[in-house]
Design an enzyme around this catalytic site. Structure first.
Site, PDB file in Angstrom:
ATOM      1  N   SER A  21     -21.601  31.134 -42.526  1.00 55.57           N
ATOM      2  CA  SER A  21     -21.207  32.287 -43.341  1.00 55.57           C
ATOM      3  C   SER A  21     -22.007  33.512 -42.922  1.00 55.57           C
ATOM      4  O   SER A  21     -22.946  33.418 -42.140  1.00 55.57           O
ATOM      5  CB  SER A  21     -21.476  31.995 -44.811  1.00 55.57           C
ATOM      6  OG  SER A  21     -22.867  32.092 -45.068  1.00 55.57           O
ATOM      7  N   ASP A  22     -21.646  34.642 -43.463  1.00 52.26           N
ATOM      8  CA  ASP A  22     -22.494  35.826 -43.378  1.00 52.26           C
ATOM      9  C   ASP A  22     -23.455  35.770 -44.575  1.00 52.26           C
ATOM     10  O   ASP A  22     -23.366  34.884 -45.432  1.00 52.26           O
ATOM     11  CB  ASP A  22     -21.629  37.096 -43.385  1.00 52.26           C
ATOM     12  CG  ASP A  22     -22.354  38.279 -42.741  1.00 52.26           C
ATOM     13  OD1 ASP A  22     -23.602  38.259 -42.696  1.00 52.26           O
ATOM     14  OD2 ASP A  22     -21.682  39.223 -42.296  1.00 52.26           O
ATOM     15  N   PHE A  23     -24.376  36.730 -44.649  1.00 53.60           N
ATOM     16  CA  PHE A  23     -25.324  36.791 -45.771  1.00 53.60           C
ATOM     17  C   PHE A  23     -24.560  37.043 -47.073  1.00 53.60           C
ATOM     18  O   PHE A  23     -24.082  38.162 -47.292  1.00 53.60           O
ATOM     19  CB  PHE A  23     -26.286  37.973 -45.585  1.00 53.60           C
ATOM     20  CG  PHE A  23     -27.525  37.676 -44.808  1.00 53.60           C
ATOM     21  CD1 PHE A  23     -27.482  36.914 -43.662  1.00 53.60           C
ATOM     22  CD2 PHE A  23     -28.755  38.178 -45.216  1.00 53.60           C
ATOM     23  CE1 PHE A  23     -28.629  36.661 -42.933  1.00 53.60           C
ATOM     24  CE2 PHE A  23     -29.905  37.931 -44.496  1.00 53.60           C
ATOM     25  CZ  PHE A  23     -29.841  37.175 -43.351  1.00 53.60           C
TER      26      PHE A  23
END
Ligand code: BGC
Length: 731
Positions: free
Chosen positions: A272-274
């Site tokens: 995922s991204d942050f």
């Protein structure tokens, strides 16, 4: 271009060298500890991952589903969640952001922004950059690089445009693959793993976490997935990062496209991204394998609850862990641990040379009319004007704030670059000329400085970066007025632009030359001075269209950009922190130059454009059909007086029945030619290539298909300068 020639053998040698010598590596590491059978390098990465996970407890397996999954020096409690120690022989796996440079620590090279790398159209240079950046990451104790990034250039206002590789899938995907290969295979003894990002339709920063990129399937496949497909066709990044936004109403990190599109043929893992995860069960079930930053949704407790609730199976969870561990093993992270103590300075002269080569080859000479550049030996007095020419800040702005590493806002650089003013002063002195600097804060003073000079070099800039889109495409800080004032005072005006995306140029008719240098990194001064004086011959080409006006962009309605809310407005209702902005990609396939070409909109400068100090002629296009496409051959001749590098481009127009807008780039090749020298360019265009140059996505059939008919093939210097044309019929 000398640098290019120096770099090429290094890059090519690295390309042709076997990535890892398994026999040697195995011999060196035998015998492996008996309790760690997964350290047997004679086994495949998959076999080793299976052995490791078989010896792991359920919680140990779950640890792989979050960042910093192995034995970190920081211990086993991570963001409030306590994990059991990992099985033995697991390495430290530490991530660093990319894609331009190793972000965070001091003592690293600040490479130019990725858009500048794209403007070089040079895959060998992208490989060399990955190799250098990988070595720096490793030296700093980081072995996963969150980059390179790709988007499709839907709007040049998008804040992260400088982090991406332009508006064409073939160009961007080719360079991203080379960057990945440089990172992962450039130095077998210091391997790092690359993460391709952000999948998919993350084409604006405004409301990136609260917007839905709505598009039809053909558009998704042909415009937004294609750059990723091209990259995965030419490299094997360990992971792909899913983006913040929703796609057609479902968050990217739990969207069925992860399995149906991305993972069809990709054996790495999805991270995922942050903070782009919004669920536990649905995300893991959709194929998201790892949560970046810290455990929020993929904690052991939540994972166990999701299994108990029947949302995911133990097998799905194990499969996610398997993909992660296999990727680390494949990338060599287990067999080549990072140094326990990070090195202080990892920026070597060789890395700085790569940085300079990207700045030089990525700078695009947009205008030189009549040939004012290279700066003549007769120019004795040179004026250098504008705050970003110098390292001394004017109202907080300096060469340092356009150094190429863009975080939230400006000035994220870790090192003071070689300032253009200093390099220009040195270069001018070498031929007996003097330089006067004016920071441009006062227009009258800038004009007076320009008036007293033989040539005025004026620097214009704007900043942009993650977290916000550009409100416009005009220069910051009164840059347009500054250029107008300088040009009015001295007709011999050269403009150097430092921007992360396209720029409007209301003053274009009143200046003689324009050099777009993007955010040119720590060697910017040397690179720019060498280009202005002709020590290097410009060869950069635009990786994106420059429009004449924001009104000319393909995203013309508020529904297209910036997207609307339920009330039809473009402004988020006050206090509303949940509504999803609907961004409708109704321009469909008409993105970038395909929009301008199909709609007959005249750009300021077209995709692929860039001038040289020499000239090139194109001759004799011949097409030979073969079973799955054709080969195009034509000659490029250097008709000027000095050696130069030409990027020959081949475009294809599909038959009308394919209902495709405009033409598409189907191949490109770079040649360096001496005056009078010519070379035959050969471009093989294969229907089954990763960029599907001859195909369209058939939504009903769910596959790529080639429409029978006549294909028009054109070759030349840019998407709008195509002197050669021929046609071929494909069955
Ligand atoms: C960005 C990612 C980046 C991550 C870690 C996020 O805000 O969207 O591209 O990799 O931060 O720095």
């Amino acid at each position: 271009m000398r640098l290019l020639r120096l770099l090429l053998p290094v890059a090519l040698a690295a390309v042709v060298a076997p990535p890892l010598q398994p026999a040697l590596a195995a011999a060196a590491r035998d015998p492996y500890p008996a309790e760690c059978p997964w350290m047997n390098t004679r086994k495949s990465a998959g076999e080793r991952a299976a052995l490791l996970l078989a010896a792991s407890t359920p919680e140990q397996r779950m640890r792989w589903l979050v960042e910093h999954p192995a034995n970190q020096p920081s211990g086993t409690t991570f963001s409030g969640v306590t994990y059991p120690p990992q099985v033995p022989c697991t390495p430290n796996v530490t991530y660093t952001d990319g894609p331009d440079s190793v972000r965070g620590p001091a003592g690293v090279t600040t490479f130019p922004a990725q858009i500048g790398l794209a403007a070089s159209w040079n895959a060998d240079l992208a490989f060399a950059k990955g190799r250098a950046q990988g070595a720096e990451a490793f030296g700093k104790g980081r072995n996963v690089v969150l980059g390179p990034g790709l988007a499709s250039g839907r709007t040049p206002l998008s804040g992260r445009t400088p982090e991406y590789l332009g508006e064409d899938a073939l160009l961007g995907g080719t360079l991203a693959a080379a960057h990945v290969n440089g990172l992962q295979k450039g130095d077998p003894e210091r391997p790092v793993m690359a993460v391709l990002k952000h999948y998919l339709g993350n084409e604006q920063e405004l409301d990136r976490q609260l917007s839905s990129s709505n598009m039809d399937e053909r558009t998704l496949r042909q415009v937004y997935d294609l750059p990723f497909e091209v990259t995965l066709g030419g490299s094997s990044p360990g992971a792909v990062m899913c983006s913040y936004n929703q796609v057609n109403g479902v968050y990217a990190c739990e969207n069925p496209m992860l399995k149906e599109v991305l993972k069809d043929g990709f054996d790495g893992y999805v991270m995922s991204d942050f903070g782009s995860v919004h669920s536990t069960g649905p995300s893991v079930a959709a194929g998201m394998d790892q949560e970046l930053n810290r455990p929020r949704f993929l904690t052991p407790d939540l994972l166990k609850a999701a299994i108990a609730a029947g949302e995911i199976s133990q097998a799905q969870l194990d499969a996610a862990a398997f993909r992660v561990v296999r990727a680390y093993l494949k990338a060599g992270l287990f067999d080549h641990p990072v140094p326990a103590v990070p090195a202080e300075d990892v920026s070597t002269p060789e890395h700085k040379a790569v940085s300079q080569a990207i700045a030089a080859q990525g700078s695009v000479l947009l205008k030189n009319d009549p040939r004012i550049l290279p700066i003549s030996k007769r120019a004795g007095r040179i004026a250098v004007i504008g705050p970003t020419a110098s390292n001394t800040p004017t109202n907080g702005v300096s060469a340092n704030t356009v150094c190429g590493m863009r975080g939230f806002g400006a000035g994220d650089c870790k090192i003071t670059p070689v300032a253009p003013l200093d390099a220009i002063t040195r270069r001018a002195a070498a031929q007996g000329a003097t330089v006067t600097f004016d920071n441009g804060a006062d227009l009258a003073s800038a004009a007076a400085t320009a008036r007293d000079a033989d040539v005025a070099i004026v620097f214009g800039y704007y900043t942009m970066g993650e977290g916000a889109d550009r409100p416009n495409l005009n220069l910051d800080n009164g840059g347009d007025a500054l250029i107008e004032a300088v040009a009015a005072a001295n007709p011999e005006t050269v403009v150097v632009l430092e921007t992360g995306s396209a720029v409007l140029m209301p003053w274009l008719g009143r200046v003689k030359a324009v050099l777009e240098a993007w955010y040119p990194g720590d060697q910017q001064g040397t690179a720019i001075a060498r280009l202005l004086w002709g020590d290097d011959n410009p060869s950069g080409r635009l990786p994106m269209t420059f429009p004449k006006d924001v009104a000319d962009l393909p995203t013309r309605t508020p529904e297209q950009y910036p997207g609307v809310f339920a009330d039809g407005g473009t402004v988020r209702p006050p206090g509303d922190r949940t509504s999803i902005r609907q961004v409708n990609y109704t321009e469909g396939l008409k993105v970038g130059y395909k929009w301008y070409d199909s709609e007959g909109v005249e750009p300021l400068f077209p995709f692929g454009h860039g001038l040289s100090y020499t000239s090139f002629a194109y001759e004799g296009l011949r097409l030979d059909r073969h079973r799955d496409g054709f080969t195009a051959r034509f000659r490029v001749r250097n008709t000027g007086a000095r050696t130069g590098t030409e990027t020959a481009q081949l475009y294809v127009t599909l038959p009308g029945r394919a209902a495709e807008p405009g033409r598409r780039l189907a191949g490109f090749e770079q040649v360096t030619l001496r005056p009078g020298q010519s070379r035959t360019i050969e471009v093989k265009v294969r229907a089954d290539a990763a960029d599907h140059p001859l195909s369209v996505w058939d939504t009903a059939a769910g596959r790529w298909t080639t429409v029978p008919g006549t294909y028009r093939v054109q070759a030349g210097r840019s998407s709008r300068d195509l002197p050669l044309s021929a046609a071929v019929r494909l069955p």
